[in-house]
Design a protein around this motif. Structure first.
Motif, PDB file in Angstrom:
ATOM      1  N   GLU A 172       2.492   8.492  -8.084  1.00 19.34           N
ATOM      2  CA  GLU A 172       2.870   7.438  -7.174  1.00 19.34           C
ATOM      3  C   GLU A 172       2.202   7.776  -5.817  1.00 19.34           C
ATOM      4  N   ILE A 192      -0.566   5.405  -4.388  1.00 19.07           N
ATOM      5  CA  ILE A 192      -0.312   4.180  -3.650  1.00 19.07           C
ATOM      6  C   ILE A 192       0.323   4.295  -2.435  1.00 19.07           C
ATOM      7  N   LEU A 193       1.178   5.521  -2.228  1.00 16.23           N
ATOM      8  CA  LEU A 193       1.968   5.895  -1.000  1.00 16.23           C
ATOM      9  C   LEU A 193       0.885   5.859   0.073  1.00 16.23           C
ATOM     10  N   ARG A 253      -1.305   2.908   1.051  1.00 16.45           N
ATOM     11  CA  ARG A 253      -0.370   1.946   2.040  1.00 16.45           C
ATOM     12  C   ARG A 253      -0.258   2.979   3.500  1.00 16.45           C
ATOM     13  N   ARG A 265       5.345 -10.091  -1.865  1.00 16.60           N
ATOM     14  CA  ARG A 265       5.984  -9.993  -3.476  1.00 16.60           C
ATOM     15  C   ARG A 265       6.350 -11.458  -3.792  1.00 16.60           C
ATOM     16  N   ARG A 278       7.905  -7.261   2.293  1.00 14.66           N
ATOM     17  CA  ARG A 278       8.522  -5.882   2.321  1.00 14.66           C
ATOM     18  C   ARG A 278       7.742  -5.050   3.333  1.00 14.66           C
ATOM     19  N   TYR A 317      10.735   5.621   3.645  1.00 16.76           N
ATOM     20  CA  TYR A 317       9.647   6.224   2.699  1.00 16.76           C
ATOM     21  C   TYR A 317       8.953   7.047   3.589  1.00 16.76           C
ATOM     22  N   ASP A 321      12.097  -2.782  -1.756  1.00 12.78           N
ATOM     23  CA  ASP A 321      11.463  -2.241  -2.944  1.00 12.78           C
ATOM     24  C   ASP A 321      12.629  -2.583  -3.992  1.00 12.78           C
TER      25      ASP A 321
HETATM   26  C1  IPM Z   1       6.716  -0.223  -5.688  1.00 13.87           C
HETATM   27  C2  IPM Z   1       6.989   1.086  -6.297  1.00 13.87           C
HETATM   28  C3  IPM Z   1       6.736   2.198  -5.238  1.00 13.87           C
HETATM   29  C4  IPM Z   1       7.513   2.249  -4.265  1.00 13.87           C
HETATM   30  C5  IPM Z   1       6.573   3.709  -6.235  1.00 13.87           C
HETATM   31  C6  IPM Z   1       5.810   3.658  -7.156  1.00 13.87           C
HETATM   32  C7  IPM Z   1       6.179   4.510  -5.176  1.00 13.87           C
HETATM   33  O1  IPM Z   1       8.410   1.019  -6.725  1.00 13.87           O
HETATM   34  O2  IPM Z   1       5.651  -0.347  -5.300  1.00 13.87           O
HETATM   35  O3  IPM Z   1       7.377  -1.017  -5.615  1.00 13.87           O
HETATM   36  O4  IPM Z   1       8.849   2.670  -4.487  1.00 13.87           O
HETATM   37  O5  IPM Z   1       7.270   1.519  -3.179  1.00 13.87           O
END
Ligand code: IPM
Ligand code: MG
Length: 370
Positions: A91, A94-95, A98, A108, A136, A143, A251
């Protein structure tokens, strides 16, 4: 001749690579039929990158993402990497994307497509025609806030710490994205926080209200506490047009909203950065379904969310509204024709796999463009 648009494709893990293959089909179709060419680079992320390079994302992949006009992301994660440790979890790919690309606005949508109204676990009359957008915040809040960590106290007990923190510029820039989107839709925006409990939520509410008063008086702005919003989303989801909220609440609420549609395999998303002086902005597009390790490699995953993510990419990164709509229409037509992957299977429909679904989208594109 203008340079080709630069795309970085990051299929990732699980069903990521198989659904991405069907997007390639759509990209090739555009190349042939609409004379729109992309320079495509592909790289590894998530578990695939851990296996090859020992890290969830390499500096090279990050650099390529920074250089690309847009990033198309699949999904990351799977049980085989659960033991990799907190600092190496898939994960993080993706973090980090971002964070390092400054992708602060995560869009979304939750859309109930006509042919799929029965797929929702809610009554059809509650969700028919639903079309809402959650914006979001995605580079701040709990986070990324500090202090964070796990510490051992003098008495030997341990304490886990995370911090919810927002500044006015962080709130304003994401609220602005939401206000602008609302203007192009039904001009209704609902801002969501917990200002009854959290100071950061109080600042959120005050900041969004002030921005609305100053710059968007034409947008009908309302506020909800996050718990009430969760309840309202199930009770009467069509009351919402655009929702703007923090990273953590977004989320949770976006997972909830996605299930109103009954089909996780259908929902795309976009994550946008701040435009620079020339209007160029970093952006990443991904389906909201995860890597679905249980069905990976079986050729049964629904490719539509990944294909619809590509449609969002055309719309938000390249202003290609007409092509985006074309792809979205092709997807809806395929459903209207009764084709279904197992996740959205319904009585009297034909159950098909990933590739057949992708081919059907291509055929619909041919028909629509004829
Ligand atoms: C999302 C996912 C991610 C988040 C995870 C995979 C880190 O749940 O994109 O919603 O929590 O942002
Ligand atoms: Mg999530």
């Amino acid at each position: 001749m203008p340079a080709n648009k630069k795309l970085l494709v990051l299929p990732g893990d699980g069903i990521g690579p198989e659904v991405m293959r069907e997007v390639r089909r759509v990209i090739n179709w555009m190349d042939r039929r609409r004379a729109v060419s992309f320079d495509i680079t592909e790289d590894l992320v998530g578990g695939a990158s851990i296996d090859a390079h020992g890290v969830p994302i390499t500096e090279r992949a990050l650099q390529r993402a920074l250089e690309a006009d847009a990033v198309l992301f699949g999904a990351v994660g799977g049980p085989q990497w659960n033991a990799a440790g907190f600092d190496k979890r898939p994960e993080l790919a993706i973090l980090r994307l971002r964070g390092e690309l400054g992708l602060f606005a995560n869009l979304r949508p939750a859309i109930v497509y006509g042919p799929l109204v029965e797929a929702s676990t809610l009554k059809a009359e509650v969700v028919r025609g639903l079309n809402l957008m959650i914006v979001r915040e995605s580079t701040g809040g709990i986070y990324f806030g500090s202090p964070r960590g796990i510490e051992t106290l003098p008495d030997g007990t341990r304490r886990g710490i995370n911090t919810e923190v927002y500044t006015t510029p962080e709130i304003e820039r994401v609220a602005r994205v939401a206000f602008e989107l609302a203007r192009k839709r039904q001009s209704r925006l609902c801002s969501v926080e917990k200002s009854n409990v959290m100071e950061s939520g109080l600042l959120w509410r005050q900041t969004v209200q002030a921005l609305g008063d100053d710059e968007y008086p034409d947008v009908a702005l309302s506020h909800l506490y996050a718990d009430n919003c969760a309840m309202q989303l199930v009770r009467n989801p069509r009351q919402f047009d655009v929702i703007v909220t923090s990273n953590l609440f977004g989320d949770l609420l976006s997972d909830l909203a996605s299930m109103l549609t009954g089909s996780l395999g259908m929902l795309p998303s976009a994550t946008l950065g701040q435009p620079d002086a020339t209007g160029r902005r970093h952006a990443l597009y991904e389906p909201i379904h995860g890597s679905a390790p249980d069905i990976a490699g079986k050729g049964v995953a629904n490719p539509l969310a990944q294909i619809l993510s590509f449609a969002m990419l055309l719309r938000y990164s390249f202003g290609m509204e007409e092509d985006a709509v074309l792809i979205e229409r092709a997807c809806v037509n395929v459903l209207a024709n009764g084709l279904r992957t197992p996740d959205i299977m319904a009585p009297d429909c034909a159950k098909v796999g990933t590739q057949v679904m992708g081919e059907a989208v291509e055929r619909e594109l041919d028909k629509l463009a004829a």
